[in-house]
Design a protein around this motif. Structure first.
Motif, short mmCIF file in Angstrom:
data_model
loop_
_atom_site.label_atom_id
_atom_site.label_comp_id
_atom_site.label_asym_id
_atom_site.label_seq_id
_atom_site.Cartn_x
_atom_site.Cartn_y
_atom_site.Cartn_z
N PRO A 75 0.97 -1.12 -0.14
CA PRO A 75 0.02 0.11 -0.03
C PRO A 75 1.03 1.31 -0.08
O PRO A 75 1.87 1.50 0.83
N LYS A 76 0.57 2.19 -0.87
CA LYS A 76 1.53 3.20 -1.09
C LYS A 76 1.33 4.37 0.28
O LYS A 76 2.20 4.96 0.49
N LEU A 77 0.26 4.23 0.89
CA LEU A 77 0.25 5.07 1.89
C LEU A 77 1.06 4.19 3.19
O LEU A 77 1.66 5.18 4.07
N ILE A 78 1.18 3.13 3.08
CA ILE A 78 2.20 2.48 4.26
C ILE A 78 3.69 2.81 3.78
O ILE A 78 4.35 3.47 4.70
N ALA A 79 3.86 2.94 2.45
CA ALA A 79 5.20 3.20 2.10
C ALA A 79 5.56 4.52 2.47
O ALA A 79 6.56 5.31 2.81
N PHE A 80 4.73 5.62 2.17
CA PHE A 80 4.61 7.01 2.65
C PHE A 80 4.83 7.43 4.06
O PHE A 80 5.83 7.83 4.48
N ARG A 81 4.19 6.55 4.83
CA ARG A 81 4.24 6.65 6.55
C ARG A 81 5.70 6.19 6.75
O ARG A 81 6.24 7.08 7.75
N LEU A 82 6.26 5.09 6.19
CA LEU A 82 7.41 4.56 6.57
C LEU A 82 8.75 5.71 6.03
O LEU A 82 9.37 6.06 6.94
N PHE A 110 18.38 -10.12 3.36
CA PHE A 110 17.73 -10.31 4.74
C PHE A 110 16.34 -9.51 4.99
O PHE A 110 16.32 -8.42 4.67
N SER A 111 15.37 -10.58 5.48
CA SER A 111 14.27 -9.83 6.03
C SER A 111 13.96 -9.22 7.03
O SER A 111 14.55 -9.89 8.08
N HIS A 112 13.77 -7.96 7.41
CA HIS A 112 13.49 -7.42 8.63
C HIS A 112 11.98 -7.03 8.73
O HIS A 112 11.57 -6.14 7.99
N LEU A 113 11.15 -7.56 9.84
CA LEU A 113 9.91 -7.23 10.02
C LEU A 113 9.73 -5.80 10.51
O LEU A 113 10.33 -5.62 11.65
N LEU A 114 8.88 -4.99 9.83
CA LEU A 114 8.78 -3.70 10.28
C LEU A 114 7.47 -3.56 11.30
O LEU A 114 7.52 -3.11 12.08
N GLY A 115 6.38 -4.34 10.89
CA GLY A 115 5.10 -4.38 11.59
C GLY A 115 4.08 -4.96 10.81
O GLY A 115 4.37 -5.65 9.88
N GLU A 116 2.92 -4.97 11.44
CA GLU A 116 1.80 -5.59 10.79
C GLU A 116 0.53 -4.81 11.34
O GLU A 116 0.50 -3.94 12.21
N SER A 117 -0.51 -5.26 10.30
CA SER A 117 -1.92 -4.44 10.65
C SER A 117 -2.98 -5.39 10.42
O SER A 117 -2.78 -6.31 9.56
N ASP A 118 -3.87 -5.61 11.38
CA ASP A 118 -5.06 -6.23 10.91
C ASP A 118 -5.89 -5.63 9.59
O ASP A 118 -5.52 -4.27 9.24
N MET A 119 -6.72 -6.06 9.11
CA MET A 119 -7.35 -5.66 7.75
C MET A 119 -9.13 -5.07 8.26
O MET A 119 -9.69 -5.55 8.95
N PRO A 136 21.76 5.09 8.32
CA PRO A 136 21.08 6.01 9.35
C PRO A 136 19.47 6.35 8.87
O PRO A 136 18.61 6.20 9.61
N ALA A 137 19.14 6.37 7.48
CA ALA A 137 17.78 6.68 7.10
C ALA A 137 16.95 5.46 7.36
O ALA A 137 15.73 5.60 7.67
N ILE A 138 17.50 4.24 6.86
CA ILE A 138 16.71 3.28 7.30
C ILE A 138 16.55 2.75 8.85
O ILE A 138 15.42 2.62 9.46
N GLU A 139 17.47 3.13 9.70
CA GLU A 139 17.26 3.23 11.14
C GLU A 139 16.16 4.06 11.61
O GLU A 139 15.51 3.73 12.40
N ALA A 140 16.08 5.29 10.74
CA ALA A 140 15.09 6.09 11.07
C ALA A 140 13.56 5.73 10.81
O ALA A 140 12.80 6.01 11.74
N VAL A 148 9.01 2.93 13.50
CA VAL A 148 7.80 1.91 13.84
C VAL A 148 7.78 1.30 15.14
O VAL A 148 6.65 1.12 15.77
N HIS A 149 8.93 1.48 15.68
CA HIS A 149 8.96 0.98 17.20
C HIS A 149 8.16 2.19 17.94
O HIS A 149 8.00 1.85 19.08
N SER A 150 8.08 3.40 17.32
CA SER A 150 7.53 4.58 18.36
C SER A 150 5.94 4.40 18.30
O SER A 150 5.24 5.10 18.50
N GLY A 151 5.53 3.31 17.46
CA GLY A 151 3.98 3.16 17.27
C GLY A 151 3.41 3.64 15.80
O GLY A 151 2.44 4.08 15.95
N LEU A 152 4.17 3.66 15.01
CA LEU A 152 3.60 4.04 13.72
C LEU A 152 2.70 3.23 13.01
O LEU A 152 1.35 3.67 12.83
#
Length: 299
Positions: free
Chosen positions: A106-113, A163-172, A285-289, A294-298
């Protein structure tokens, strides 16, 4: 280190001729004489002992050896351009982040990230490229991308070392244009029998979970259309051609930007979001941001 003796200037001229389909057009593009281009390609072919181009009608096309050389050129010279851009931006204090965005994300997810990268102390120049998942992984492995944002993990045992890094998940949740939503939100989800539904294609990670969810609830909607591109799916949904699923994290945006309203919740359905990188440990650094956001509750 072994010196191949390969002249990269000559190789660049070959690349331009192969792309333009002829020496004349390549010479015009480069602002050089036709004879100069021809002589330097002849020198290249002599140095490697292979014919790289052959006539086909009015065009010059790569030979079998030329096609192999061309595949390497398509990696070498774009990377050289990226190197020059990165060096130029380093002088201005900017940081470059080349991001691949899976067409199913979802493009809105990409934008938020990616929004998190614009809130850093260091200015970040984003270069966003959208493509199919496999193509993006290939570009990542070649160093053309710093990270891939997607809705699926990399299959274990693959040939690419990423390598895959899980960012988060959301119910639908299920959304639809107001007229459709009013009709099908009654007795949800049983009321979805025969409802027009827009779905991702079967190569999408979420599709199998949606099919299983519908099967468990013993409802058979009418599948109006299937999409690889999530933005196209949402556009059809916005225009009332069918109901569509979207992450609950985006519910306010879906209602505000697409004019779609809630039909019903599907908390059993969950979509996952991943960052794919070349390294097991994230150091950019930008990927760490992005991870910090995400960890702050995105979601």
């Amino acid at each position: 280190m072994k010196n191949s003796g390969l002249n990269f200037r000559h190789l660049y001229f070959f690349w331009m001729v192969a792309r333009e389909g002829g020496v004349t057009r390549a010479a015009e593009r480069l602002g050089l004489a036709v004879q100069t281009i021809s002589m330097q390609i002849a020198s290249l072919e002599k140095s490697i002992g292979k014919q790289l181009l052959e006539p086909q009608g009015r065009r010059l096309v790569p030979t079998e050896a030329g096609r192999l050389a061309l595949s390497y050129c398509e990696q070498i010279f774009p990377l050289g351009d990226q190197l020059q851009e990165a060096l130029d931006e380093a002088e201005t204090g900017k940081m470059r982040l080349a991001v691949g965005i899976s067409d199913s994300l979802p493009k809105l997810i990409a934008f938020r990230l990616l929004q998190a990268t614009q809130q850093m102390d260091t200015r970040v120049h984003l270069v966003c490229m959208e493509d199919e998942f496999e193509n993006l992984l290939a570009d990542l492995a070649l160093g053309k991308l710093d990270v891939v944002l997607t809705d699926r993990t990399v299959r274990a045992g693959g040939s690419l070392k990423v390598f895959s890094h899980l960012l988060g998940e959301s119910d639908m949740k299920l959304f639809g244009a107001p007229k459709l939503a009013r009709k099908y939100r009654r007795n949800f989800p049983a009321g979805l029998q025969g409802a027009p539904l827009l779905l991702p294609t079967r190569n999408n990670a979420l599709r199998g979970r949606i099919d299983a969810w519908l099967l468990e609830r013993k409802v058979r909607p009418e599948i109006v259309a299937e999409f690889e591109d999530n933005a196209m799916l949402n556009t059809f949904g916005r225009n009332g051609l069918g109901l569509f699923f979207a992450p609950s994290a985006l519910a306010p945006d879906i209602e505000d930007q697409f004019g779609a309203v809630l039909v019903g919740d599907a908390p059993e359905l969950r979509e996952h979001f991943y960052a794919i990188s070349n390294a097991r440990k994230i150091t950019h650094p930008a990927i760490e941001a992005i991870f910090n956001a995400v960890h702050s509750g995105l979601f």
